[in-house]
Each structure stands twice: as C-alpha cells, then as structure tokens.
Design an enzyme around this catalytic site. Structure first.
Site, PDB file in Angstrom:
ATOM      1  N   LYS A  53       1.178  14.602   1.333  1.00  0.00           N
ATOM      2  CA  LYS A  53      -0.249  14.822   0.361  1.00  0.00           C
ATOM      3  C   LYS A  53      -0.113  16.416   0.610  1.00  0.00           C
ATOM      4  CE  LYS A  53      -2.490  11.071   3.102  1.00  0.00           C
ATOM      5  NZ  LYS A  53      -2.738   9.968   1.922  1.00  0.00           N
TER       6      LYS A  53
ATOM      7  N   THR B 162      -8.273   6.538  -1.609  1.00  0.00           N
ATOM      8  CA  THR B 162      -9.686   6.195  -2.008  1.00  0.00           C
ATOM      9  C   THR B 162     -11.360   7.691  -1.386  1.00  0.00           C
ATOM     10  OG1 THR B 162      -9.469   5.001   0.560  1.00  0.00           O
ATOM     11  CG2 THR B 162      -9.186   3.880  -1.858  1.00  0.00           C
TER      12      THR B 162
ATOM     13  N   LYS C 162      -7.973  13.240   4.751  1.00  0.00           N
ATOM     14  CA  LYS C 162      -7.364  12.417   4.850  1.00  0.00           C
ATOM     15  C   LYS C 162      -5.851  13.093   5.854  1.00  0.00           C
ATOM     16  CE  LYS C 162      -5.853  14.149   0.355  1.00  0.00           C
ATOM     17  NZ  LYS C 162      -6.588  13.020  -0.049  1.00  0.00           N
ATOM     18  N   ARG C 163      -5.470  12.069   6.236  1.00  0.00           N
ATOM     19  CA  ARG C 163      -4.087  11.942   7.331  1.00  0.00           C
ATOM     20  C   ARG C 163      -3.422  13.131   6.436  1.00  0.00           C
ATOM     21  NH1 ARG C 163      -3.336   8.562  10.846  1.00  0.00           N
ATOM     22  NH2 ARG C 163      -2.009   9.665  12.047  1.00  0.00           N
TER      23      ARG C 163
ATOM     24  N   HIS D  84       0.760  -1.558  -0.064  1.00  0.00           N
ATOM     25  CA  HIS D  84      -0.058  -0.355   0.284  1.00  0.00           C
ATOM     26  C   HIS D  84       0.867   1.467   0.280  1.00  0.00           C
ATOM     27  CE1 HIS D  84      -3.999  -1.760   0.590  1.00  0.00           C
ATOM     28  NE2 HIS D  84      -2.964  -2.936   0.934  1.00  0.00           N
TER      29      HIS D  84
ATOM     30  N   LYS E  71     -14.285   8.424  -3.750  1.00  0.00           N
ATOM     31  CA  LYS E  71     -15.798   8.734  -2.483  1.00  0.00           C
ATOM     32  C   LYS E  71     -16.346  10.360  -2.741  1.00  0.00           C
ATOM     33  CE  LYS E  71     -13.857   5.821   0.976  1.00  0.00           C
ATOM     34  NZ  LYS E  71     -12.729   5.490   2.776  1.00  0.00           N
TER      35      LYS E  71
HETATM   36  C1  26W Z   1       3.897   0.519   9.414  1.00  0.00           C
HETATM   37  C2  26W Z   1       3.667   1.523   9.672  1.00  0.00           C
HETATM   38  C3  26W Z   1       2.947   1.741   8.433  1.00  0.00           C
HETATM   39  C4  26W Z   1       1.260   1.432   8.681  1.00  0.00           C
HETATM   40  C5  26W Z   1       0.363   1.618   7.972  1.00  0.00           C
HETATM   41  C6  26W Z   1       3.034   2.251   6.689  1.00  0.00           C
HETATM   42  C7  26W Z   1       2.135   2.571   6.098  1.00  0.00           C
HETATM   43  C8  26W Z   1       0.881   2.072   6.268  1.00  0.00           C
HETATM   44  C9  26W Z   1       0.363   2.069   5.246  1.00  0.00           C
HETATM   45  C10 26W Z   1       0.428   1.721   4.035  1.00  0.00           C
HETATM   46  C11 26W Z   1      -0.460   3.395   4.733  1.00  0.00           C
HETATM   47  C12 26W Z   1      -1.812   3.174   4.302  1.00  0.00           C
HETATM   48  O1  26W Z   1      -2.927   4.089   4.372  1.00  0.00           O
HETATM   49  N1  26W Z   1      -1.573   3.448   3.006  1.00  0.00           N
HETATM   50  C13 26W Z   1      -2.518   3.805   2.086  1.00  0.00           C
HETATM   51  O2  26W Z   1      -3.759   2.955   1.399  1.00  0.00           O
HETATM   52  C14 26W Z   1      -5.130   2.906   0.942  1.00  0.00           C
HETATM   53  C15 26W Z   1      -5.603   2.392   0.356  1.00  0.00           C
HETATM   54  O3  26W Z   1      -4.466   1.229  -0.621  1.00  0.00           O
HETATM   55  C16 26W Z   1      -4.356   4.052  -0.467  1.00  0.00           C
HETATM   56  O4  26W Z   1      -5.381   4.538  -1.174  1.00  0.00           O
HETATM   57  C17 26W Z   1      -3.159   4.696   0.156  1.00  0.00           C
HETATM   58  O5  26W Z   1      -2.968   5.904  -1.098  1.00  0.00           O
HETATM   59  C18 26W Z   1      -2.502   4.602   0.896  1.00  0.00           C
HETATM   60  O6  26W Z   1      -1.389   6.069   1.567  1.00  0.00           O
END
Ligand code: 26W
Length: 820
Positions: free
Chosen positions: A565, A667, A559-560, A368, A671
C-alpha cells in the site's frame, strides 16, 4: 435495474417523540431495572436501542414471513469478518427515527449524539474484506434481497492500537463489556460441530454403495446470536447470524462431576477459543490450527442451519440451488464446499455426482487478493487429522476435476498440477482457492483490473478449464453510512441543491455536476468541507495535542499498513518535501497536513517499523521552526470505522498509491471521492474505474501501470541505480537511514532503507519521481480554490455508480439469480 425511489407515502411515519420518550423511560425501568434518576449514559443508550429495536423486530418478522410465503430464494453470505462499526446511527437513520429519537431524548435531558459515541465499534474484521461484507449486508436489506450473513461472534475483535513512543502496541478490545443490546441470543439454534476422530466405511446392501460415517473425537456447540440489519427506510430487515463456541454441556458436567476438573475446564476453554479472537493478519495466511478450526466451525454451523431451514420448508435437498445461494467471501469458508458434499452424501444419502451438481450450483466465490502469501492452503496432515472425512471428499473432488482436465486435452503436466486441489511441491497442502473455484458456479474479482489479473495469473489454468466461470463485480460502498450519516453537512447541502431524489436513487447525484460551475454553491461546499476539517482538527488537538490549521491541505492515507500500500512512499516524499522547504524557504509552499492511520499485523515487522517511522518523522518535522507549519504529519492511533467516519469527510486529498496490480479494489478510495476528496493514485484496483467515472481531469494518476510493474520485475529491476540517479530520493533515504529521525537509535531504519536499494519489491523508487511531481502539481491546483472545489464537486456528483446497491444488484442478477 433501478429500485423505484420511495414515494413519500411509503416512508414510515415519524413516531411521536412524546410516545418515544415514555417508551424509553419504560425500557429503562422494566428491561434495565433502573430509574431515570440513577441511569448512566450507557443505560440511556441501551434503553434507546431497545425501543428502536422493538420497531425493527416487527419489520424483521414481517420480512421473514414474506420470504417464506413467497418461497423466494435466499442469499447466505458466509464471511469470517464483518467490520460493522457502530450500529445505532445506521439503524435509527435507516428507520427514519433519528429526529424523533433526538427530540425524545432531549426532552429527558439526554443528548443523542453524546450517548451514541458510547457505543463500541463492532470490529469483527481486519479491513476491506470485512467492511465490504458490512456494506453488502446493508445494501442487501436496502435493495430487497433476502439474506443472512453468517460469521463468528468474536469476543475480542480487532485489537485496539495504542501508540507508545511511536510504536504500535496491541491491546484487547472488549466490545461486549456493556452487553450488546442489538443482538438476540438463540440458544435453541445451537449446532453441534465435530473435529478429529475417524471415518467408518459401511458397505451397503450386496457390498455396493458404501456409506461413510464420520465419528468426530471432539464436539462443540455453536450458539447463534442474531442481529437485525435494517435497510434504507426499513424496507427489509435481514439477519446477521454470528456463532459463539460453547462446550457441549452435559458431557463436561459429567467429566467435572467425575472428578476430572481440569480436563473439563480445558475442554470448555477449547470451545470458547473458537470465538475468542479474530486473527489480526489481513494479508498473510496464518497457517494455524485454530484458524482452520474457526473456519470449519462457522462453515459447518451455518450449513446445518441453512439445510434445516431448507428441509423444514421444502423437504428435499435437490431443490437447494433453487432456494439458496451460498456465497463464500474469499476462501475462509471454502471448507463449506466439502462440508456440503459430506452432508449431502453421508447424512442425506445422495450420490457423489448429484451432490456435486447441487454443491456447484449453490456456491459462488469472491476472491479479494492476489498476494501469494494471502492464498490459503493447509498442510494435508493437519487437514486430515482435524477433518478426516473432508480430506477424503477433497481427494474425490480432485480426482473428478483432474479427469475433466485430462479429458479436455488442453493441459500439460505442469498445468494439470496447478489445477490440482493438492499442492505437491514440497509439503503437500490443500489449496483452498482451487477448492472454492471448482466448488462454485461463479467466481468473481472485485474490480475490472483485479478480475483481469485473476484470469491471467493465479487462476489462469482453472480459467482455461472453466472459461465462463470468472466475472467481475466491482466493489461498492453504502452511501447511507459513507455519505448521509458521516457527512450530514454535505448531505444537507446536496439536498438543498438537487432535492431528495438521490437519497433513494444515488445515480441522480449526477444532477450535482452542473453546480461545479456555480460560484455561490462552491462557497457553500467549501464551508461544509471546512467545518468537517475543523471537527478533525479538534479531534487531533484533543487526542494528540497537535494543533492544525484547517485551511491547510488535508492529505489522508488511512488503511491497513502494508508494504504494497506504500505508506513508505508517502513518508519518504514527506521527508523530501521537508528538505525542500528547509532549503528553499523563499518558495510559495502550499501548507499541508499529511494524516496517517492504520493497524499493522502484530507479526509484520516492516509494517510496524513504518508506523514508527511516520511517528519519528512527525516528531522532527512538526517541531522544526524552519518549516513554519507548512508541513505537518499526524499519525492518528487506532484507526477504525468510527474514525474513518470523521476523517473521510475532512479530506482534501485521498492517498491510493499501491504498487499497480496489488490492490484488488480498495473501497476507501470510493468513500473519499464520494465525500469530495480528490485522489492521488496509481492505476490500480478500482482507481482505474474511478478515473473513468470522475474523468481524467478530476483525479491525479501517476506511476507505473500493472503491466509495467510486471515487465520491470521480469526484466530485472535495478533500484540502486535508479535511487542514485534521483537526488531528492537519495537524500531523503540517506537522512532516514542515517538516523536523522531516530537519533536515539540511528540504525533503526538501516535495513528498511537497504531493502529499497537491494530489491524494492514494491517499486517505491520507480514511482517516486512521478509521485513527488504529482504532489507539486496538486499544490498548484490547491492554490486555485475555484478549480479545486469544482473538481471536488464533480467527484461527489459522479461517484453514485460506486454504491454497493449497484454491486449487490449485479450479484443478484448475475450470480445469485434472485430478484432485487
Ligand atoms: C488468510 C489471511 C487473509 C485474511 C484476509 C488473507 C487475505 C485477507 C483479505 C482478502 C484481505 C482484504 O481485506 N482484501 C481487501 O478486500 C477488499 C474488498 O474486496 C478490497 O477492496 C481490497 O483491495 C483488498 O485488499
């Protein structure tokens, strides 16, 4: 591959409201121990949920039995995050009991919409990845995939954000305070999970075939809590099984009774800590021991559960890949690859090669993010101490993979070292992405661009070694929550225009396209949007005391908060616009409200500063009489799923402006477009595909492409010269860094701004001009309501492809090999 739309006769019968009312009163009395006279609104909500839950249970048991009898393959979705939000409306509406429940409650003097807002959000996730898992659970139940989600039942999910003097303050969110009527505790389904200790090698007969026994030093219990997940029309009910940590009881009691009171309590806290809190960082690996413990805890408990279920039905683990598809939602559960190997070899006596074959056929992995700081890796000494047997297994897997790589003759030393599961530069670390990749038969990205970049960057060498393993599965969203429930006005209008077919077959939303030309329809469409904007304006008035004009353009970025971003680009553009409005009062400015919402990771300094900046700029701009209300900024605190459900239907413009190449998919972008907002965005993530679907004329694309960003970075990007050559930008930055918006602390933003001059890693300066001029073009289109609404209607009509039902069918066909 479309699911047949449900014939009217297959829709469940609407229950009789009178009967429901009687059931609710009975539930209140016999399950809640309360009389209607003294029931609190929470009691009514709990009783209502229990009544509907009873109906779900019947369908749930039927679904489970059907899969068992058919000996069908099951999907297991392992995810450290499930960002569900509220469940009640989802379940009521998917079960077709919404109207009847509303009527039943009304007859008891209770307003369903009122008590529904008492339900806390289940915020067991950070952002996109967690929300995707929730949409997938709903879509799997809808399209008929037998699935179990596995995760952690965090007592404290995502923190609650308060804004105090413009700064983010993090507070614990205690979503379980009133209990959770949706879940079933399954004490009998408790799994023991070990940590630490030693590994004993036992020689087999004749000194051959040694077997390994792991003797963990610590043990904890994982207790299962099940939540039913109802598909559309209640067709299937799947299970979300979340694990809570508990001490292994008798041992503790022994210790306590033996007088070691503190020791026993400390041990108990340790178990509890595993499911105490969600790590609130969504884009940088925490590298903390507790995080690795959480990852192993839920992976190990889930695998035991899966294996017990498989063995009780089929008796032999060689058939596991035919009956179980285990999906790794990012690398967070990647340790499951080593755990399955351990169980197969050490517990079930299967040799390495056969175990490796079973493992790879069973697992699949989704990536992701490409952000380097988000790619998980664990120091070898920590891994070895916590999971000594898994470390040995990882070395063995690594030896096998590196042998294959050498044998292929395609790689030099540097490339081989990038394939290795162990990072050898500096501190030795276990690379979880590489482990997930080699342990899976399928690896996928979440948008076409992201998948392409995976092949070219992080996984370039592994892709060369295993060239057919990576595929793309563009993300999707569930239209039930993200259209039907959050936007009842638009849903009703669409039904009036094209009938009900789209409710079951979202592709037929296309029929709405023709209505873009229909002036009378456009009027009604505009009225729906207006009502949604009024609802949001009422919320900002009530929560923030800010009064807004619903006829202004509502421009929303939620969003975060992260530098990639580029909320900063949006704020800087607002400052430049503010300056323009003040210096050119005679121009015909389009009134605009810029909304912001999102949480910053507690340790992410710049993200927190960006929140403060948004609030500082808002304070100055909103109060300046020279602006005459033409521009307003609103930072809405505590952005979460429930707030998204109110803000998205009210948006005219959706901000999707990440530095190209950095947002895996997005995503939220989907929406918004589904609810008729037009997108201003870069060619990043799924924006690329959204443009293909809605058409170039119906989206506002600006800025550098991913390729151009990479090229600039390689050829020495010089932001200073660029800024100095762009007066509007230079002025806005000068205002920010000199303290115009922070008179109480004029230096507050000095470092933030000098970062833009010095390196500007996220290319805010490079994209500023393109962004600002696109915003002025948008202003012009806005002044032609017919043109605007026609584009907006076309967005709604053309977004059906982004349903997570489509995504799940692709996973089912191409990855899991299950019928959907
Ligand atoms: C280990 C720390 C950590 C925790 C969570 C690293 C990375 C993440 C996630 C991968 C962050 C995340 O939510 N990524 C998002 O995933 C969505 C679903 O696929 C995408 O639509 C977003 O672009 C992406 O940032």
């Amino acid at each position: 591959m479309k699911s047949a739309p449900a014939p009217a006769s297959s829709m469940p019968q609407q229950p009789d409201p009178k009967e429901l009312a009687a059931e609710i009163v009975k539930a209140l009395r016999y399950r809640g121990g309360k009389d209607a006279n003294v029931a609190t609104p929470h009691d009514w909500l709990t009783a209502s949920i229990k009544v509907v839950r009873d109906r779900i249970v019947d369908a749930w048991i039927a679904s489970t039995k059907q899969i068992y009898d058919a000996q069908a393959k099951r999907v297991y979705y392992l995810s450290l995050e499930f960002l569900i939000g509220r469940l009640t409306r989802d379940a009521f509406s998917n079960l077709d009991v919404m109207a009847a429940m509303r009527e039943a409650l009304a007859s008891l003097g209770v307003d369903l919409d009122e008590i529904a807002t008492l339900e806390p959000d289940a915020a067991l996730g950070n952002g996109g990845l967690g929300r995707l898992a929730a949409c997938f659970m709903e879509s799997m139940a809808t399209v008929g995939v037998a699935a179990h989600g596995y995760g952690i039942r965090y007592a404290n999910g995502m923190f609650r954000q308060e804004i105090s003097d413009g700064w983010q303050v993090e507070l614990p969110e205690t979503w379980l305070d009133h209990g959770n009527p949706w879940e079933f505790e399954r004490r009998e389904r408790s799994m023991e999970v070990g940590f630490g200790g030693t590994v004993e090698a036992i020689a087999g007969p004749g000194g051959q075939d040694e077997r390994h026994v792991w003797r963990p030093q610590e043990r904890v219990l994982a207790v299962a809590y099940d939540t039913p997940v109802v598909g559309w029309h209640g067709r299937r009910v799947n299970t979300l099984r979340l694990w809570a940590g508990m001490p292994v009881d008798p041992i503790l009691l022994d210790r306590f009774n033996a007088g070691d009171h503190l020791g026993a309590l400390a041990e108990s806290n340790k178990a509890d800590a595993l499911s105490r809190v969600l790590y609130p960082a969504d884009s940088s690996a925490a590298g903390q021991e507790l995080r690795l413990r959480q990852e192993y805890f839920f992976s190990a408990a889930s695998l035991q559960d899966i294996i017990q279920r498989h063995l009780s039905q089929y008796g032999d683990l060689h058939s596991l890949p035919d009956k179980a598809a285990i999906h790794l939602n990012d690398t967070h559960p990647a340790v499951a690859v080593a755990e399955l190997m351990r169980l197969l070899m050490d517990v079930h006596g299967i040799d390495f090669n056969a175990a490796w074959d079973i493992t790879r056929k069973t697992f699949a992995y989704t990536n992701h993010t490409l952000l380097p700081e988000a790619l998980e890796s664990w120091p070898v000494p920590l891994f070895e101490r916590l999971l000594p047997r898994h470390m040995q297994i990882i070395y063995a897997i690594n030896a096998q993979v590196l042998t294959e790589a050498h044998a292929s003759g395609q790689f030099d030393g540097g490339q081989i070292s990038r394939i290795s599961l162990i990072e050898e530069n500096g501190e030795r670390r276990v690379r979880m992405g590489n482990l997930a990749f080699v342990g899976s038969h399928s690896v996928n990205g979440v948008s076409a661009l992201h998948t392409q970049l995976m092949k070219e960057t992080v996984f370039a060498d592994l892709h060369r070694l295993y060239p057919v393993r990576i595929s793309n599965k563009t993300n999707g969203i569930t239209p039930r929550r993200w259209l039907f429930q959050c936007n009842p006005g638009l849903t009703a209008l669409v039904r009036e225009a094209i009938g009900d077919r789209f409710l079951d077959d979202i592709d037929t939303l296309k029929d709405l396209d023709a209505f873009a030309e229909d002036a009378a329809f456009r009027e009604k469409f505009a009225a729906v949007k207006r009502a949604n904007k009024e609802r949001l304006a009422a919320l900002t008035a009530q929560r923030l005391g800010i009064r807004l004009d619903p006829s202004a353009l509502f421009d929303i970025q939620i969003k975060r908060i992260h530098e990639y971003k580029r909320q900063l680009l949006n704020i800087v553009e607002a400052v430049a616009l503010y300056d323009q409005i003040r210096s050119h009062p005679e121009r015909d400015w389009t009134p605009r409200v810029k909304f912001f919402g999102g949480k910053a990771a507690p340790g992410y300094h710049n993200a927190k500063l960006i929140i403060k900046l948004a609030n500082d700029v808002a304070r100055v701009v909103n109060r300046d009489p020279a602006v005459r209300g033409l521009l307003k900024l609103v930072f809405v605190p505590n952005y979460n799923v429930s707030l998204a459900e109110i803000m998205i239907p009210a948006a005219d413009l959706s901000e999707q402006i990440s530095t190209a190449g950095m947002e895996a998919s997005g995503t939220g972008n989907m929406k918004f477009a589904l609810n008729g907002a037009l997108t201003i965005g870069t060619l990043d993530g799924a924006n690329v595909e959204i443009r293909q679907h809605v058409g170039e004329d119906n989206i506002f694309i600006f800025g550098l492409t991913a390729e151009e960003v990479a090229e600039r970075r390689n050829n020495g990007y010089a932001p200073r010269a660029l800024i100095e050559g762009t007066p509007e930008l230079a002025q806005a930055l000068a205002a920010i860094s000199s303290g115009v918006f922070s008179p109480d602390d004029p230096n507050r933003y000095r470092d933030l701004v000098s970062g833009l001059y010095d390196h500007d890693w996220f290319m805010v300066a490079a994209d500023f001009d393109a962004y600002a001029s696109m915003q002025r073009r948008i202003d012009a289109v806005w002044r032609d309501p017919a043109a605007w609404h026609a584009k907006s209607i076309r967005n709604v009509a053309r977004m059906g492809w982004f349903s997570s039902d489509r995504t799940i069918r692709e996973y089912a066909n191409d990855i899991w090999n299950v019928t959907a």
